[in-house]
Scaffold this active site. Sequence first.
Site, PDB file in Angstrom:
ATOM      1  N   LYS A  44       0.843  -0.995  -0.647  1.00  0.00           N
ATOM      2  CA  LYS A  44       0.164  -0.042   0.362  1.00  0.00           C
ATOM      3  C   LYS A  44       0.513   0.989   0.088  1.00  0.00           C
ATOM      4  O   LYS A  44       1.655   1.704   1.102  1.00  0.00           O
ATOM      5  CB  LYS A  44      -0.939   0.034   0.994  1.00  0.00           C
ATOM      6  N   ASP A  79      -3.388   4.147  -1.889  1.00  0.00           N
ATOM      7  CA  ASP A  79      -4.507   4.906  -0.549  1.00  0.00           C
ATOM      8  C   ASP A  79      -4.994   6.108  -0.963  1.00  0.00           C
ATOM      9  O   ASP A  79      -3.627   6.916   0.281  1.00  0.00           O
ATOM     10  CB  ASP A  79      -4.425   4.272   0.452  1.00  0.00           C
ATOM     11  N   LYS A 119      -7.389   8.633  -0.109  1.00  0.00           N
ATOM     12  CA  LYS A 119      -8.793   9.135   1.066  1.00  0.00           C
ATOM     13  C   LYS A 119      -9.004   9.849  -0.167  1.00  0.00           C
ATOM     14  O   LYS A 119      -8.936  11.331   0.735  1.00  0.00           O
ATOM     15  CB  LYS A 119      -8.248   8.507   1.370  1.00  0.00           C
ATOM     16  N   ASP A 153     -13.443  14.643  -1.734  1.00  0.00           N
ATOM     17  CA  ASP A 153     -13.591  16.167  -1.988  1.00  0.00           C
ATOM     18  C   ASP A 153     -15.223  16.862  -2.985  1.00  0.00           C
ATOM     19  O   ASP A 153     -15.562  15.536  -3.017  1.00  0.00           O
ATOM     20  CB  ASP A 153     -12.086  16.029  -3.334  1.00  0.00           C
ATOM     21  N   THR A 185     -10.667   3.471  11.194  1.00  0.00           N
ATOM     22  CA  THR A 185     -10.112   2.891  12.249  1.00  0.00           C
ATOM     23  C   THR A 185      -9.226   3.088  13.512  1.00  0.00           C
ATOM     24  O   THR A 185      -9.289   2.895  14.124  1.00  0.00           O
ATOM     25  CB  THR A 185      -9.337   1.838  12.699  1.00  0.00           C
ATOM     26  N   ARG A 207       2.783  -1.509  10.883  1.00  0.00           N
ATOM     27  CA  ARG A 207       3.548  -1.491  12.307  1.00  0.00           C
ATOM     28  C   ARG A 207       4.278  -2.443  13.046  1.00  0.00           C
ATOM     29  O   ARG A 207       4.950  -3.214  13.430  1.00  0.00           O
ATOM     30  CB  ARG A 207       3.456   0.095  13.152  1.00  0.00           C
TER      31      ARG A 207
HETATM   32  O1  LIG Z   1      -7.487   3.393   4.192  1.00  0.00           O
HETATM   33  C1  LIG Z   1      -6.603   2.847   4.505  1.00  0.00           C
HETATM   34  O2  LIG Z   1      -5.553   1.995   4.581  1.00  0.00           O
HETATM   35  C2  LIG Z   1      -6.937   3.166   6.170  1.00  0.00           C
HETATM   36  C3  LIG Z   1      -8.525   2.956   6.695  1.00  0.00           C
HETATM   37  C4  LIG Z   1      -8.715   2.760   7.861  1.00  0.00           C
HETATM   38  O3  LIG Z   1      -9.443   3.239   8.410  1.00  0.00           O
HETATM   39  N1  LIG Z   1      -7.494   2.742   9.414  1.00  0.00           N
HETATM   40  C5  LIG Z   1      -6.165   2.446   8.969  1.00  0.00           C
HETATM   41  O4  LIG Z   1      -5.249   2.336   9.708  1.00  0.00           O
HETATM   42  N2  LIG Z   1      -5.335   2.724   7.520  1.00  0.00           N
HETATM   43  C6  LIG Z   1      -4.773   2.643   6.910  1.00  0.00           C
HETATM   44  O5  LIG Z   1      -3.914   1.080   7.700  1.00  0.00           O
HETATM   45  C7  LIG Z   1      -2.569   1.437   7.611  1.00  0.00           C
HETATM   46  C8  LIG Z   1      -2.324   1.206   8.740  1.00  0.00           C
HETATM   47  O6  LIG Z   1      -1.131   0.618   9.703  1.00  0.00           O
HETATM   48  P1  LIG Z   1      -1.115   0.092  11.071  1.00  0.00           P
HETATM   49  O7  LIG Z   1      -1.132   0.817  11.958  1.00  0.00           O
HETATM   50  O8  LIG Z   1       1.165   0.162  11.355  1.00  0.00           O
HETATM   51  O9  LIG Z   1      -0.857  -1.697  10.667  1.00  0.00           O
HETATM   52  C9  LIG Z   1      -2.148   2.984   7.378  1.00  0.00           C
HETATM   53  O10 LIG Z   1      -1.546   3.016   6.451  1.00  0.00           O
HETATM   54  C10 LIG Z   1      -3.408   3.208   7.780  1.00  0.00           C
HETATM   55  O11 LIG Z   1      -3.449   4.716   6.820  1.00  0.00           O
END
Ligand SMILES: O=C(O)c1cc(=O)[nH]c(=O)n1[C@@H]1O[C@H](COP(=O)(O)O)[C@@H](O)[C@H]1O
Length: 235
Positions: free
Chosen positions: A34, A61, A63, A66, A121, A213
Amino acid sequence: MENPADKIIVPLDVPDVESAIALIHKLPEVSFWKVGLELFVATGGEVLNFLKGEGKKIFLDLKFHDIPNTVKNATKSVLKYDVDLLTIHATAGRDALQGAKQVVLEGGQGRPKLLAITVLTSINPRQLAFDLKVPIELPEYALNNALLAKESGMDGAVCSPQEVAKLKEVCGDDFILVCPGVRPEWATKGDQQRVMTPAKAIASGADYLVIGRPITQAEKPSLAWAKIIQEISVN
Ligand SMILES: O=C(O)c1cc(=O)[nH]c(=O)n1[C@@H]1O[C@H](COP(=O)(O)O)[C@@H](O)[C@H]1O
């Protein structure tokens, strides 16, 4: 049988191309990466071309959130990168979502698949109610946004694993559900609020998990990856 490893998308949440390439080389097992705002804003298409050259799948990603005209034209600009998945906030509204879909259809390649963000999330029910003043329960709001996305022609949605079972049941098997907010028992939550373990998220119906992470910040990313693959494979 489907390879469980194909269900895990790892985010390249790093600030420059060098760090991205180092991470990609550190984790040759990963087939789906991603690219999010941090890296894309810093490097544009460079890293996407590198991933293509390595034969990887790409979740771009960005997002988008707009007005319809801008979302539509930004989606048109993405077509040149030939990526697999692209995100747009469901709350951009029906016209923006439909416009983006129209552009992809006109492109004629059936790609990227478009995913709507339902509720980030990192948001908990209290923040949704008191900061964002959304007057319905979080699971209901996530479902509402997923249904709006489906009606507007989106191919799927991004949701927390805590909502994925309900969204799968209502939106159907063909609607792709991608879940970030995934944390093995041995990892810290960080800024994620609505989390679940990888095995439970898959069992609840997620098509893909985004896990960052716990893998990328691990002392040995390859070991963390292998541990997660093992956890989802025994189920
Ligand atoms: O669209 C996303 O990927 C995304 C949506 C969401 O609601 N929450 C979310 O954490 N993400 C992405 O998912 C990844 C989560 O990363 P970790 O929290 O490190 O596992 C990050 O790159 C966020 O930008």
